[in-house]
Motif scaffolding. Sequence first.
Motif, PDB file in Angstrom:
ATOM      1  N   MET A 134       0.920  -1.504  -0.405  1.00 23.53           N
ATOM      2  CA  MET A 134       0.079   0.480   0.113  1.00 23.53           C
ATOM      3  C   MET A 134       0.917   1.528   0.034  1.00 23.53           C
ATOM      4  SD  MET A 134      -3.757   1.282   2.264  1.00 23.53           S
ATOM      5  CE  MET A 134      -3.850  -0.435   2.658  1.00 23.53           C
ATOM      6  N   SER A 135       0.572   2.549  -0.930  1.00 28.04           N
ATOM      7  CA  SER A 135       0.814   3.666  -1.123  1.00 28.04           C
ATOM      8  C   SER A 135       0.277   4.725  -0.516  1.00 28.04           C
ATOM      9  CB  SER A 135       1.602   2.904  -2.134  1.00 28.04           C
ATOM     10  OG  SER A 135       2.452   2.145  -2.982  1.00 28.04           O
ATOM     11  N   PHE A 136       1.186   5.373  -0.488  1.00 30.62           N
ATOM     12  CA  PHE A 136       0.551   7.258  -0.198  1.00 30.62           C
ATOM     13  C   PHE A 136       1.533   8.061  -0.818  1.00 30.62           C
ATOM     14  CE2 PHE A 136      -1.901   4.640   2.787  1.00 30.62           C
ATOM     15  CZ  PHE A 136      -2.716   4.562   3.038  1.00 30.62           C
ATOM     16  N   GLY A 137       1.191   8.875  -1.457  1.00 26.56           N
ATOM     17  CA  GLY A 137       1.641  10.340  -2.399  1.00 26.56           C
ATOM     18  C   GLY A 137       0.942  11.049  -2.760  1.00 26.56           C
ATOM     19  N   VAL A 138       1.823  11.428  -3.735  1.00 23.65           N
ATOM     20  CA  VAL A 138       1.020  12.388  -5.253  1.00 23.65           C
ATOM     21  C   VAL A 138       1.609  11.997  -6.764  1.00 23.65           C
ATOM     22  CG1 VAL A 138       3.439  13.949  -4.807  1.00 23.65           C
ATOM     23  CG2 VAL A 138       1.330  14.830  -6.020  1.00 23.65           C
ATOM     24  N   ASN A 139       0.388  12.367  -6.895  1.00 21.64           N
ATOM     25  CA  ASN A 139       0.043  12.050  -8.765  1.00 21.64           C
ATOM     26  C   ASN A 139       0.525  12.750  -9.068  1.00 21.64           C
ATOM     27  OD1 ASN A 139      -0.273   9.778  -8.526  1.00 21.64           O
ATOM     28  ND2 ASN A 139      -2.489   9.987  -7.804  1.00 21.64           N
ATOM     29  N   VAL A 140       1.610  14.227 -10.010  1.00 17.41           N
ATOM     30  CA  VAL A 140       2.400  14.991 -10.800  1.00 17.41           C
ATOM     31  C   VAL A 140       1.525  14.670 -12.652  1.00 17.41           C
ATOM     32  CG1 VAL A 140       3.981  16.869 -11.147  1.00 17.41           C
ATOM     33  CG2 VAL A 140       4.132  15.439  -9.264  1.00 17.41           C
ATOM     34  N   ASN A 141       0.579  15.767 -12.120  1.00 14.31           N
ATOM     35  CA  ASN A 141      -0.601  15.291 -13.724  1.00 14.31           C
ATOM     36  C   ASN A 141       0.137  16.215 -14.224  1.00 14.31           C
ATOM     37  OD1 ASN A 141      -1.769  13.306 -13.076  1.00 14.31           O
ATOM     38  ND2 ASN A 141      -2.731  14.725 -11.714  1.00 14.31           N
ATOM     39  N   SER A 142       0.287  16.027 -15.871  1.00 16.32           N
ATOM     40  CA  SER A 142       0.891  16.972 -16.885  1.00 16.32           C
ATOM     41  C   SER A 142      -0.058  16.738 -18.317  1.00 16.32           C
ATOM     42  CB  SER A 142       1.921  17.215 -17.104  1.00 16.32           C
ATOM     43  OG  SER A 142       2.595  15.973 -17.964  1.00 16.32           O
ATOM     44  N   PHE A 143       0.056  17.792 -18.865  1.00 11.33           N
ATOM     45  CA  PHE A 143      -0.698  17.221 -20.619  1.00 11.33           C
ATOM     46  C   PHE A 143       0.059  18.124 -21.196  1.00 11.33           C
ATOM     47  CE2 PHE A 143      -4.669  17.009 -23.197  1.00 11.33           C
ATOM     48  CZ  PHE A 143      -5.073  15.858 -23.087  1.00 11.33           C
ATOM     49  N   GLY A 144       0.317  16.884 -22.372  1.00 16.48           N
ATOM     50  CA  GLY A 144       0.569  18.009 -24.341  1.00 16.48           C
ATOM     51  C   GLY A 144      -0.597  17.625 -25.365  1.00 16.48           C
ATOM     52  N   GLU A 145      -0.431  19.289 -25.236  1.00 14.68           N
ATOM     53  CA  GLU A 145      -1.961  19.190 -26.163  1.00 14.68           C
ATOM     54  C   GLU A 145      -1.160  18.885 -27.800  1.00 14.68           C
ATOM     55  OE1 GLU A 145      -0.605  21.768 -24.322  1.00 14.68           O
ATOM     56  OE2 GLU A 145      -2.417  21.617 -22.135  1.00 14.68           O
ATOM     57  N   PHE A 158      -4.023  13.726  -4.446  1.00 15.44           N
ATOM     58  CA  PHE A 158      -3.666  12.925  -3.749  1.00 15.44           C
ATOM     59  C   PHE A 158      -3.775  11.281  -4.120  1.00 15.44           C
ATOM     60  CE2 PHE A 158      -5.124   9.252  -0.378  1.00 15.44           C
ATOM     61  CZ  PHE A 158      -4.307   9.630   0.143  1.00 15.44           C
ATOM     62  N   ALA A 159      -2.309  10.920  -4.017  1.00 18.84           N
ATOM     63  CA  ALA A 159      -2.409   8.783  -4.704  1.00 18.84           C
ATOM     64  C   ALA A 159      -2.107   8.243  -3.812  1.00 18.84           C
ATOM     65  CB  ALA A 159      -0.670   9.262  -5.347  1.00 18.84           C
ATOM     66  N   TRP A 160      -3.106   7.204  -4.167  1.00 20.47           N
ATOM     67  CA  TRP A 160      -3.636   5.775  -2.668  1.00 20.47           C
ATOM     68  C   TRP A 160      -3.635   4.830  -3.652  1.00 20.47           C
ATOM     69  CZ3 TRP A 160      -7.299   2.727  -2.448  1.00 20.47           C
ATOM     70  CH2 TRP A 160      -7.818   1.446  -1.880  1.00 20.47           C
ATOM     71  N   ARG A 161      -2.610   3.537  -3.511  1.00 17.31           N
ATOM     72  CA  ARG A 161      -1.792   2.818  -4.344  1.00 17.31           C
ATOM     73  C   ARG A 161      -2.523   1.629  -3.586  1.00 17.31           C
ATOM     74  NH1 ARG A 161       1.765  -0.920  -6.989  1.00 17.31           N
ATOM     75  NH2 ARG A 161       1.914  -0.875  -8.780  1.00 17.31           N
ATOM     76  N   LEU A 162      -2.667   0.925  -3.344  1.00 18.39           N
ATOM     77  CA  LEU A 162      -2.788  -0.332  -3.547  1.00 18.39           C
ATOM     78  C   LEU A 162      -2.998  -2.312  -3.774  1.00 18.39           C
ATOM     79  CD1 LEU A 162      -4.013  -2.536  -1.073  1.00 18.39           C
ATOM     80  CD2 LEU A 162      -5.937  -2.477  -2.182  1.00 18.39           C
ATOM     81  N   TYR A 182      -4.089  -0.705  -8.047  1.00 21.64           N
ATOM     82  CA  TYR A 182      -5.559  -0.151  -7.994  1.00 21.64           C
ATOM     83  C   TYR A 182      -4.400   1.509  -7.866  1.00 21.64           C
ATOM     84  CZ  TYR A 182      -8.806   3.297  -7.468  1.00 21.64           C
ATOM     85  OH  TYR A 182      -9.516   4.607  -7.190  1.00 21.64           O
ATOM     86  N   LYS A 183      -5.048   2.552  -8.287  1.00 22.21           N
ATOM     87  CA  LYS A 183      -3.970   4.238  -7.892  1.00 22.21           C
ATOM     88  C   LYS A 183      -5.538   4.762  -7.903  1.00 22.21           C
ATOM     89  CE  LYS A 183      -0.671   5.919 -10.706  1.00 22.21           C
ATOM     90  NZ  LYS A 183       0.249   6.130 -11.407  1.00 22.21           N
ATOM     91  N   ARG A 184      -5.331   5.861  -7.050  1.00 31.15           N
ATOM     92  CA  ARG A 184      -6.086   6.615  -6.794  1.00 31.15           C
ATOM     93  C   ARG A 184      -6.098   8.174  -7.882  1.00 31.15           C
ATOM     94  NH1 ARG A 184      -8.164  10.603  -4.165  1.00 31.15           N
ATOM     95  NH2 ARG A 184     -10.071  10.988  -3.896  1.00 31.15           N
ATOM     96  N   ASN A 185      -6.255   8.647  -8.861  1.00 28.24           N
ATOM     97  CA  ASN A 185      -6.315   9.912  -9.533  1.00 28.24           C
ATOM     98  C   ASN A 185      -7.468  10.883  -9.281  1.00 28.24           C
ATOM     99  OD1 ASN A 185      -4.306  12.042 -10.708  1.00 28.24           O
ATOM    100  ND2 ASN A 185      -3.835  10.771 -11.852  1.00 28.24           N
ATOM    101  N   ASP A 186      -8.153  11.256  -8.549  1.00 28.45           N
ATOM    102  CA  ASP A 186      -8.678  11.823  -8.962  1.00 28.45           C
ATOM    103  C   ASP A 186      -8.846  13.504  -8.772  1.00 28.45           C
ATOM    104  OD1 ASP A 186     -11.539  12.880  -9.210  1.00 28.45           O
ATOM    105  OD2 ASP A 186     -12.465  11.746  -7.423  1.00 28.45           O
ATOM    106  N   SER A 202      -8.321   7.631 -12.161  1.00 24.34           N
ATOM    107  CA  SER A 202      -7.612   6.414 -11.957  1.00 24.34           C
ATOM    108  C   SER A 202      -7.999   5.634 -12.556  1.00 24.34           C
ATOM    109  CB  SER A 202      -8.890   6.340 -10.477  1.00 24.34           C
ATOM    110  OG  SER A 202      -9.001   7.309  -9.360  1.00 24.34           O
ATOM    111  N   SER A 203      -6.622   4.751 -12.244  1.00 23.29           N
ATOM    112  CA  SER A 203      -6.764   3.720 -13.301  1.00 23.29           C
ATOM    113  C   SER A 203      -6.267   1.783 -12.222  1.00 23.29           C
ATOM    114  CB  SER A 203      -5.316   3.841 -13.748  1.00 23.29           C
ATOM    115  OG  SER A 203      -4.233   3.929 -13.181  1.00 23.29           O
ATOM    116  N   PHE A 204      -5.894   0.867 -13.186  1.00 24.61           N
ATOM    117  CA  PHE A 204      -5.507  -0.184 -12.604  1.00 24.61           C
ATOM    118  C   PHE A 204      -4.301  -0.067 -13.413  1.00 24.61           C
ATOM    119  CE2 PHE A 204      -9.990  -1.612 -11.362  1.00 24.61           C
ATOM    120  CZ  PHE A 204     -10.065  -2.120 -10.435  1.00 24.61           C
TER     121      PHE A 204
END
Length: 214
Positions: A134-145, A158-162, A182-186, A202-204
């Motif tokens: 189990m992990s707790f941390g941060v998702n750093v998101n960026s977008f290439g248009e 906030f990142a939560w991963r199981l 499973y990783k939460r990225n909402d 969020s993804s599997f």
Amino acid sequence: MRRVTLRSVVIGLMLASLVFCLSPVDAVLAEDARQNFGGIEAGKWVLGMRAGFAPLTQSLTSNTSTDVGSLVNFQAMYSLNTWLLVGMMLEWERHAVDQERPSLDLGHQDTVSVLPTVELRPVKFGQLSPYVNMSFGVNVNSFGEDRGVGRISPSNTFAWRLGWGGDYMITRQFALNAEMAYKRNDGHATRNGATINDWNASSFGFLVGVKLYF
């Protein structure tokens, strides 16, 4: 009355002897159970390098579709004892994003996840060592248009991963690995200054790779 008393004494002596004989056996079995608990040696460093794919658990946002993304994961863990490890994961994930109506390629989202991690390894079956982490941390998101779609900026979240998986030991220092997580990225995003509140990446994740033990 004397015969009944003698029989009771004999039965009592037999039960006492049986308890005396079984007590060392019970102690040995209990000691073996304690020794066999755990799937790793204490004081081990474990380095993991895995790659795979990650479908989102739902639509990224309304009126969009995403592909099954690429996934790369690096891991460094240290075993505090025979069943508990602590360490860090670094994970990169990318998804192409399309607008459905009208059809338009928006670009791609990249996510770099920094994940302090704890891992449990309660048992070991021969060369196979299953685990859950189990992990707790941060998702750093960026977008290439793509050109002409405007500026899209997803928030960091906030990142939560199981995760759960297993290592198959080839040698004492080298193992093959497979893991699902499973990783939460909402969070939310902005497009040309307008806020999109339901941006959910969020993804599997499905990973295969190798691990090194030191």
